[in-house]
Motif scaffolding. Structure first.
Motif, short mmCIF file in Angstrom:
data_model
loop_
_atom_site.label_atom_id
_atom_site.label_comp_id
_atom_site.label_asym_id
_atom_site.label_seq_id
_atom_site.Cartn_x
_atom_site.Cartn_y
_atom_site.Cartn_z
N MET A 48 52.71 61.61 58.14
CA MET A 48 51.40 61.79 58.19
C MET A 48 51.59 63.49 57.66
SD MET A 48 47.28 61.15 58.98
CE MET A 48 47.91 59.31 59.34
N LEU A 49 51.35 63.78 56.54
CA LEU A 49 51.03 65.42 56.88
C LEU A 49 49.58 66.04 57.59
CD1 LEU A 49 53.07 66.26 53.54
CD2 LEU A 49 53.69 66.98 55.50
N SER A 50 49.73 67.43 58.05
CA SER A 50 48.77 67.38 58.78
C SER A 50 46.96 68.31 57.23
CB SER A 50 48.21 69.39 59.79
OG SER A 50 48.66 70.10 58.46
N ALA A 51 46.37 67.89 57.50
CA ALA A 51 44.97 68.63 56.09
C ALA A 51 45.42 70.15 56.23
CB ALA A 51 43.65 68.13 57.14
N GLY A 52 44.25 70.40 55.53
CA GLY A 52 43.75 71.55 54.96
C GLY A 52 45.13 71.89 53.99
N TYR A 100 60.61 67.38 54.62
CA TYR A 100 61.69 67.35 54.58
C TYR A 100 61.67 66.11 55.54
CZ TYR A 100 64.56 69.75 52.06
OH TYR A 100 65.30 70.72 50.76
N GLN A 101 60.85 66.55 57.35
CA GLN A 101 60.66 65.23 57.83
C GLN A 101 59.69 64.69 57.91
OE1 GLN A 101 59.23 67.42 62.08
NE2 GLN A 101 59.53 65.60 62.86
N SER A 102 58.62 64.44 56.56
CA SER A 102 57.86 63.35 56.16
C SER A 102 59.26 62.75 55.18
CB SER A 102 57.04 63.63 54.70
OG SER A 102 56.02 64.28 55.87
N LEU A 103 60.05 63.17 54.10
CA LEU A 103 61.03 62.55 53.49
C LEU A 103 61.70 62.03 54.86
CD1 LEU A 103 61.16 64.84 50.87
CD2 LEU A 103 60.27 62.82 51.06
N GLY A 104 61.89 61.96 55.87
CA GLY A 104 63.11 61.31 56.76
C GLY A 104 64.71 62.24 56.85
N ASN A 105 64.15 63.23 56.58
CA ASN A 105 65.45 64.10 56.51
C ASN A 105 65.82 64.91 58.16
OD1 ASN A 105 67.83 65.18 56.08
ND2 ASN A 105 67.83 65.74 53.54
N ALA A 106 66.30 64.43 59.05
CA ALA A 106 65.45 65.36 60.11
C ALA A 106 66.67 66.65 59.98
CB ALA A 106 66.24 64.58 60.94
N GLU A 107 67.94 66.49 59.58
CA GLU A 107 68.66 67.99 59.32
C GLU A 107 68.22 68.94 58.88
OE1 GLU A 107 73.35 69.46 58.64
OE2 GLU A 107 72.29 67.25 58.55
N LEU A 108 67.58 68.63 57.28
CA LEU A 108 66.83 69.52 56.74
C LEU A 108 65.26 69.85 56.98
CD1 LEU A 108 68.34 68.45 53.17
CD2 LEU A 108 68.33 69.95 54.37
N ALA A 109 64.80 69.38 57.90
CA ALA A 109 63.60 69.51 57.88
C ALA A 109 64.33 70.39 59.82
CB ALA A 109 63.04 68.48 58.64
N GLN A 110 64.91 70.57 59.93
CA GLN A 110 65.24 71.10 61.70
C GLN A 110 65.79 72.41 60.74
OE1 GLN A 110 66.85 69.73 65.30
NE2 GLN A 110 66.67 67.57 64.20
N ALA A 136 57.42 64.90 65.72
CA ALA A 136 58.66 63.13 65.65
C ALA A 136 57.61 62.39 66.59
CB ALA A 136 60.35 63.58 66.02
N GLU A 137 56.69 63.14 67.06
CA GLU A 137 56.59 62.10 68.43
C GLU A 137 54.45 62.17 67.75
OE1 GLU A 137 57.47 61.08 71.56
OE2 GLU A 137 58.98 62.72 71.87
N ARG A 138 54.53 62.28 67.17
CA ARG A 138 53.39 63.17 66.04
C ARG A 138 53.30 61.23 64.82
NH1 ARG A 138 49.46 66.39 67.77
NH2 ARG A 138 47.74 65.60 65.82
N ARG A 139 54.38 61.73 64.29
CA ARG A 139 54.61 61.31 63.77
C ARG A 139 54.65 59.53 63.37
NH1 ARG A 139 59.46 60.53 59.81
NH2 ARG A 139 59.05 59.48 57.93
N ARG A 140 55.39 59.63 64.60
CA ARG A 140 55.95 57.91 64.94
C ARG A 140 54.59 57.10 65.35
NH1 ARG A 140 59.09 59.99 69.45
NH2 ARG A 140 60.86 60.04 68.19
N ARG A 141 53.75 57.70 66.56
CA ARG A 141 52.29 57.21 66.58
C ARG A 141 51.54 57.19 65.29
NH1 ARG A 141 55.01 59.55 70.50
NH2 ARG A 141 55.09 59.10 72.44
#
Length: 241
Positions: free
Chosen positions: A1-5, A64-74, A113-118
């Motif tokens: 989930m992406l942050s609002a705003g 990228y993190q929302s799409l599950g691509n950890a390497e490109l997100a970092q 990742a902690e936030r997305r997991r929850r």
């Protein structure tokens, strides 16, 4: 989930071409609508138009993190932090500058990742909030203290430090600090991960990481010659004057 705003403040855009500002605004709106691939395309356009602007990199990291691509997100979070470090006067040719950017980017990824997991909204990286965090880490290193309260009156509290950067107080704000030191060089990505786990094991720090109120994150790391390091994580939402 992406942050609002999705509205870009004028200060966020700085001196960027309007075309880049519009592209990033489109990316944020598309992301909120769930059109992640289209949002990524517009964020990439913004980065191409304004290559020194950190914000498109932060947005691409989120996408990228929302799409599950950890390497490109970092990778994108690291680019976001590197541009902020260079703006702060760090040497772009110094390997330590790049190591700090990578470590800061990793912490952003781990927090989100902690936030997305929850099922919580991920936090958007903010270069000015990172500068606020980084200056606190540098001050702790240089003045030899560890904590949230600075011995300097103008930096006494997080609210003071935030106001020094933004010219206003935040609507909401929280801060985590951590450090690691010893006889052996401790600054490494492995130890940064361990510092994150230590923060998650502490109820107060964990609460800040998972707090629903903020929508932005700023991470700043300071390192000394021995490889000891100080971490500051700032969590906030924009305030009014």
């Amino acid at each position: 989930m992406l942050s609002a705003g999705t509205v870009l403040a004028a200060a966020d855009a700085k001196d960027c071409p309007q075309e880049a500002v519009t592209a990033l605004q489109d990316a944020r709106e598309l992301a909120c609508q769930g059109s992640l691939a289209a949002a990524l395309g517009r964020a990439q356009q913004a980065a191409k138009i304004a290559p020194q602007w950190p914000d498109p990199c932060g947005e691409m990291g989120l996408l990228y993190q929302s799409l599950g691509n950890a390497e490109l997100a970092q990778e994108q979070y690291t680019k976001h932090q590197l541009r902020g470090l260079i703006d702060e006067g760090y040497d772009p040719h110094d390997s330590l500058t790049h190591e700090i950017a990578e470590a800061e980017g990793l912490l952003i990824y781990l927090v989100n990742a902690e936030r997305r997991r929850r099922g919580l909204a991920m936090l958007r990286p903010d270069a000015d909030l990172a500068a606020c965090a980084r200056r606190h880490s540098e001050e702790m290193r240089d003045l030899g203290y560890f904590g949230h309260c600075s011995p300097r009156d103008k930096n006494a509290t997080l609210g003071d430090r935030y106001r020094n950067i933004f010219g206003r107080r935040p609507q909401v704000a929280a801060e985590n600090v951590a450090r690691r030191y010893g006889t052996l060089r401790s600054f490494s990505l492995e130890n940064i991960r361990e510092s994150h786990e230590d923060l998650m094991s502490s109820p107060g720090h964990r609460r800040n990481i998972l707090w629903e109120a903020p929508n932005a994150i700023g991470v700043g790391i300071a390192v000394n010659r021995k490889g000891d390091y100080w971490i500051t994580e700032n969590f906030a939402s924009p305030g009014s004057n």
